[in-house]
Scaffold this active site. Sequence first.
Site, short mmCIF file in Angstrom:
data_model
loop_
_atom_site.label_atom_id
_atom_site.label_comp_id
_atom_site.label_asym_id
_atom_site.label_seq_id
_atom_site.Cartn_x
_atom_site.Cartn_y
_atom_site.Cartn_z
N ASP A 30 0.80 -1.22 0.00
CA ASP A 30 0.00 0.00 0.00
C ASP A 30 0.83 1.27 0.00
OD1 ASP A 30 -0.55 0.66 3.48
OD2 ASP A 30 0.81 -0.84 2.62
N LYS A 142 -6.23 -0.38 6.85
CA LYS A 142 -5.04 -0.19 7.65
C LYS A 142 -4.81 1.30 7.86
CE LYS A 142 -0.64 1.16 6.96
NZ LYS A 142 0.37 0.56 6.11
N GLU A 183 -2.37 -0.21 13.84
CA GLU A 183 -0.92 -0.17 13.71
C GLU A 183 -0.30 0.98 14.50
OE1 GLU A 183 0.52 0.01 9.67
OE2 GLU A 183 2.63 0.22 10.27
N GLU A 185 3.01 2.09 15.34
CA GLU A 185 4.43 1.78 15.12
C GLU A 185 5.33 2.63 16.00
OE1 GLU A 185 5.97 1.98 11.10
OE2 GLU A 185 8.02 1.54 11.78
N LYS A 225 -1.05 -4.61 14.26
CA LYS A 225 0.20 -4.56 13.48
C LYS A 225 1.22 -3.75 14.28
CE LYS A 225 2.12 -3.29 8.94
NZ LYS A 225 1.89 -3.27 7.48
N SER A 295 3.05 -8.68 8.22
CA SER A 295 2.42 -7.75 7.30
C SER A 295 3.59 -6.91 6.81
CB SER A 295 1.37 -6.89 8.00
OG SER A 295 0.89 -5.91 7.09
N TYR A 358 6.61 7.28 5.36
CA TYR A 358 5.94 6.20 4.65
C TYR A 358 5.18 6.77 3.46
CZ TYR A 358 3.53 1.68 4.64
OH TYR A 358 3.05 0.43 4.36
#
Lengths: 358, 393
Positions: A30, A142, A183, A185, A225, A295, A358
């Site tokens: 993605d 996501k 997620e 992170e 995630k 993932s 990202y």
Amino acid sequence: MSAFIGKYAEELIKTAKYIATPGKGILAADESTGTIGKRLASINVENIESNRQALRQLLFTTPEALTYLSGVILFEETLYQKTTDGKPFVDVLLENNVIPGIKVDKGVVELAGTNGETTTQGFDSLGSRCQQYYKAGARFAKWRAVLKIGVIEPSALAIEENARGLARYAMICQENGLVPIVEPEVLTDGNHDVKKCAAVTEVVLAAVYKALNDHHVLLEGTLLKPNMVTPGSDSPKVAAEVIAEYTVTALRRTVPPAVPGIVFLSGGQSEEEATQNLNAMNKLEVLKPWTLSFSFGRALQQSTIKKWCGKTENVPAAQQAFLARCKANSKATLGKYIGGEGGDAAASESLHVKGYKY
Amino acid sequence: MASMKLSAPPATSQWIGGGRSTFERRVSMLPMVRRGAVAPIRAGAYTDELVQTAKSIASPGRGILAIDESNATCGKRLASIGLDNTETNRQAYRQLLLTTPGLGDYISGAILFEETLYQSTTGGKKFVECLRDENIMPGIKVDKGLVPLPGSNNESWCQGLDGLASRCAEYYKQGARFAKWRTVVSIPCGPSALAVKEAAWGLARYAAISQDNGLVPIVEPEILLDGDHAIERTLEVAEKVWSEVFFYLAENNVMFEGILLKPSMVTPGAEHKAKASPETIANYTLTMLKRRVPPAVPGIMFLSGGQSEVEATLNLNAMNQSPNPWHVSFSYARALQNSVLKTWKGLPENIDAAQKALLVRAKANSLAQLGRYSADGEAEEAKKGMFQKGYTY
């Protein structure tokens, strides 16, 4: 009210459980247009739609690879793309029992008054966007929240803001039929040790689940995630077994058994590292009531992209590389991976980029 | 454990949860105190022992015998069989229970009231030793009871934090290895957000202090049976309460591998029109636990809260029909003692029979923990409900 049981509840639970099937995992494909541009630039390929389509087609049509995947996360553009034969990517995936997912966040913005900490955007029209994506065949979503470790980071504000954001996103997804991948992170950037990462990860996950609970999110219809618990990127490395222990301990302390699966992000680890760490976790003899899987974005695609270089004649070799990584990670989810099987030098190349956007 | 070099925090330090600055101050006051690791990953001086204790209590086929009734409450029990509430009688009753041969086959821990922790058998053997000989962990009630919560809707809060650290340290010296603190939440009264927050926060503070002094904290937010609400409402409240509890436990850096839970089962209110089957209760209770209890917690020891002896056993049995991520067992007071009292009646000649009655109930619950209990052959007495509206413990 206890957990929200809306009209999609049964489907959400079923989808989440399927994605968490042992032996399978998720391909995170993605990358936003900007980010995929960086990948293409690294192999001197122009960032135009046909090239982006070509890369994704390469991945999704790799013979046998889809057997090892339960889901693929797509960027919006890709959700509506087709193969050169005219077949929608979504159909290619569904025919091979791979569930299409969709990135729904709109990137991070800085939190003023902090030292570069961020929150994630994307709430405007999120509900109706989810409905559109559901119509197009997506069944999970996501949203990436980002936290960093510093002297006084992550701050209470950043933790609270990102946890709340994840909870709100998760609830909107569930109302509209998409399983939310949650997620949070924690970036590896920094010179902290593995214990520091463990401490931060535990605090962050506790806050995330508190927020999910407060918002009545149905945990059985979600996936997590998280980052693996590792030393900072500027610190000495530790063995996979150490990473496995700290990671699984952190998860056992924070993730309720109702969550069917945990699908790790690779966050800059090399392909081989990510697989080894996942494998070590699944070998640990301690009770894990959720499946531990992958993932991966970079850690599944790096070698593949390097082999492809944008050339049609390289596609078979590139697909071989991709299949090898899929197989390796599938084995890792079962604790059956033996090192080095999955590739060559490229597989061991670190994929860490400082301050990665990202 | 690797030691961490601590440097002075920056002047405007806002460490996660404010924990570090407090920690720094403590360390500078006590330079010889070394901690294994920075507080947030929950290491302390007693880490290994806490984990072992919790594991021992959460061992297969075993559960907790709760005999920590305050003197006043114990008085009620004795009165029900015509005995005066004297220390001698209390000692005699607890001796009957704690010297039951073979008790350790089914019981892994016994919660005592303070008086009992310091008592001995008539033969001069410390109760704590009797328990140790049977591989039963001695536990101690450390809270100081419920009092009205000002500003709430007639709700209560649990006192006991003042001096708790030194009390725990004393109890540890005396042989206790786990503690218990009971707070309550009332569904008919709301519960108000204030009451839930206070209950959860008090438990978290108590748990951290307990662990700091070597005692495994049993975390008990009892959601009272009183009320006419349906089981769905209980589920809602239970999910809210446990969410708050775990968040505050985490904020207080409690180590989850070294705690035990003592929840109420998720059932309809006592005055609700329809009773729920053991399977339904098991279903709702396990759903709640799976949504709230991280697998690091080794054991969940249910309170009986007014259910009959057989009900409590049947419900526990239903919960153990397939493997759970944590040990799911019992911590029963009335549901283990009711038949015993009625058999003993205060007479020495009945002691053997009374001890056998205890073993019958203990074994039944042991089988229930293993998912192998059958109610055939249970006495009528054991099926009598023990719910009392507005019961004060």
